[in-house]
Design an enzyme around this catalytic site. Structure first.
Site, PDB file in Angstrom:
ATOM      1  CG  ASN A   1      -1.735   1.215   1.402  1.00 38.21           C
ATOM      2  OD1 ASN A   1      -1.786   2.058   0.504  1.00 38.21           O
ATOM      3  ND2 ASN A   1      -2.405   1.327   2.544  1.00 38.21           N
TER       4      ASN A   1
ATOM      5  CE  LYS B   1      -0.211   3.097   4.854  1.00 37.58           C
ATOM      6  NZ  LYS B   1      -0.146   3.190   6.312  1.00 37.58           N
TER       7      LYS B   1
ATOM      8  CG  HIS C   1      -5.811   1.773   5.302  1.00 37.12           C
ATOM      9  ND1 HIS C   1      -5.422   2.692   6.257  1.00 37.12           N
ATOM     10  CD2 HIS C   1      -4.751   0.946   5.135  1.00 37.12           C
ATOM     11  CE1 HIS C   1      -4.183   2.420   6.632  1.00 37.12           C
ATOM     12  NE2 HIS C   1      -3.764   1.353   5.968  1.00 37.12           N
TER      13      HIS C   1
ATOM     14  CD  GLU D   1      -3.018   5.364   6.855  1.00 36.20           C
ATOM     15  OE1 GLU D   1      -2.964   5.383   5.609  1.00 36.20           O
ATOM     16  OE2 GLU D   1      -2.101   4.892   7.568  1.00 36.20           O
TER      17      GLU D   1
ATOM     18  CD  GLU E   1      -3.360  -2.528   7.225  1.00 33.28           C
ATOM     19  OE1 GLU E   1      -2.287  -2.788   6.685  1.00 33.28           O
ATOM     20  OE2 GLU E   1      -3.980  -1.461   7.060  1.00 33.28           O
TER      21      GLU E   1
ATOM     22  N   GLY F   1       2.682   2.228  10.848  1.00 36.10           N
ATOM     23  CA  GLY F   1       3.656   3.306  10.746  1.00 36.10           C
ATOM     24  C   GLY F   1       4.375   3.632  12.043  1.00 36.10           C
TER      25      GLY F   1
ATOM     26  CB  SER G   1       5.267  -1.888  11.996  1.00 36.88           C
ATOM     27  OG  SER G   1       4.865  -0.556  12.286  1.00 36.88           O
TER      28      SER G   1
HETATM   29  P1  13P Z   1       3.153   0.358   7.588  1.00 37.19           P
HETATM   30  O1  13P Z   1       3.646  -0.930   6.996  1.00 37.19           O
HETATM   31  O2  13P Z   1       3.873   1.567   7.047  1.00 37.19           O
HETATM   32  O3  13P Z   1       3.069   0.304   9.073  1.00 37.19           O
HETATM   33  O4  13P Z   1       1.642   0.545   7.047  1.00 37.19           O
HETATM   34  C1  13P Z   1       0.758  -0.507   7.182  1.00 37.19           C
HETATM   35  C2  13P Z   1      -0.482  -0.188   6.441  1.00 37.19           C
HETATM   36  O5  13P Z   1      -1.247   0.667   6.831  1.00 37.19           O
HETATM   37  C3  13P Z   1      -0.725  -0.914   5.187  1.00 37.19           C
HETATM   38  O6  13P Z   1      -2.013  -0.696   4.714  1.00 37.19           O
END
Ligand code: 13P
Length: 249
Positions: free
Chosen positions: A9, A11, A93, A95, A163, A169, A209
């Site tokens: 992803n 983002k 997601h 976010e 997740e 992150g 992560s």
């Molecule tokens: P990270 O791997 O940067 O922690 O992000 C995970 C994520 O949100 C994947 O959709």
């Protein structure tokens, strides 16, 4: 037997200057050791599609509107993603749930639209740190699953990604027991919703992560069928190390 899946992803990262990362990844995998998906920002999808023409690396969007088309300024439909070359779409997601108030009901409608357009829906769910601290993790994720999963979910149309919000992150990862507990609960919940055969076919990804140095440990956990990777999917070398760990698991 569920095929393992490594999904990246990107983002809101990625410009034309980052496209060589995709060439590097494609060069490393003339054949697919596992299913590989990259979900870049929508403006990059068709340019990436031209660079992954072998089909070993599939592409995905990061959200879609529940409608096929219409007066929805700024939105993108599942059909548009498919038309640009996507085969998957990430939905729900955390976010998007936080920044755009996407509820379970909306995610389910998006998933229906995605399936209608021929895309595989990667449905994301996960608890916040406060919910985990309150001992509510399983209640929260099973409620998100019940609310977000479309009726037509099958192993071919849906993937579920666990997740934990607090692991995204942050460099923090749940313990293997914590991941196994949630994935086991999700598998049981899927069985309750869809029956054992369909539930067994749906892939459960862990995300939050995942890095080259912790991937092998995560992939050894029961009921982890792959990963949804954020930051470590931006560089071909890092994502390849995770793909290789998955292939070896
Ligand atoms: P990270 O791997 O940067 O922690 O992000 C995970 C994520 O949100 C994947 O959709």
């Amino acid at each position: 037997m569920r095929r393992k899946l490594a999904a990246g992803n990107w983002k809101m990262h990625g410009l034309a200057a980052d496209l060589p990362e995709v060439d590097q990844l494609a060069a490393l995998y003339p054949a697919a050791p596992v299913d590989i998906v990259l979900c870049p920002p929508a403006p990059l999808i068709d340019r990436m599609a031209a660079r992954v023409a072998t089909g070993v690396i599939a592409l995905g969007g990061q959200t879609c509107h529940p409608a096929i088309k219409g007066a929805h300024t700024g939105d993108i439909s599942a059909q548009m993603l498919a038309d640009a070359g996507a085969r998957y779409v990430i939905l729900g997601h955390s976010e998007r749930r936080a920044d755009h108030r996407e509820t379970d009901t909306i995610v389910r409608a998006q998933a229906r639209a995605a399936i209608e357009a021929g895309l595989v829906a990667i449905i994301c769910l996960g608890e916040t740190e406060a919910e985990r601290d309150a001992g509510r993790t399983l209640e929260v994720v099973t409620a998100q699953l019940a609310g977000s999963l479309p009726d037509r979910a099958t192993g071919d149309t849906c993937v579920v990604a666990y997740e934990p919000v607090w692991a995204i992150g942050t460099g923090r990862v749940p313990s293997p027991d914590q991941i196994a507990e949630v994935h086991g609960a999700l598998r049981r919940a899927l069985t309750g919703h869809l029956g054992a055969d369909t539930a067994e076919a749906i892939r459960l990804l862990y995300g939050g992560s995942v890095k080259p140095d912790n991937a092998a440990g995560i992939f050894a956990i029961p009921d982890v069928d792959g990963a949804l990777v954020g930051g470590a999917s931006l560089k071909a070398a890092d994502f390849a190390a995770i793909i290789d760990a998955l292939a070896a698991s």
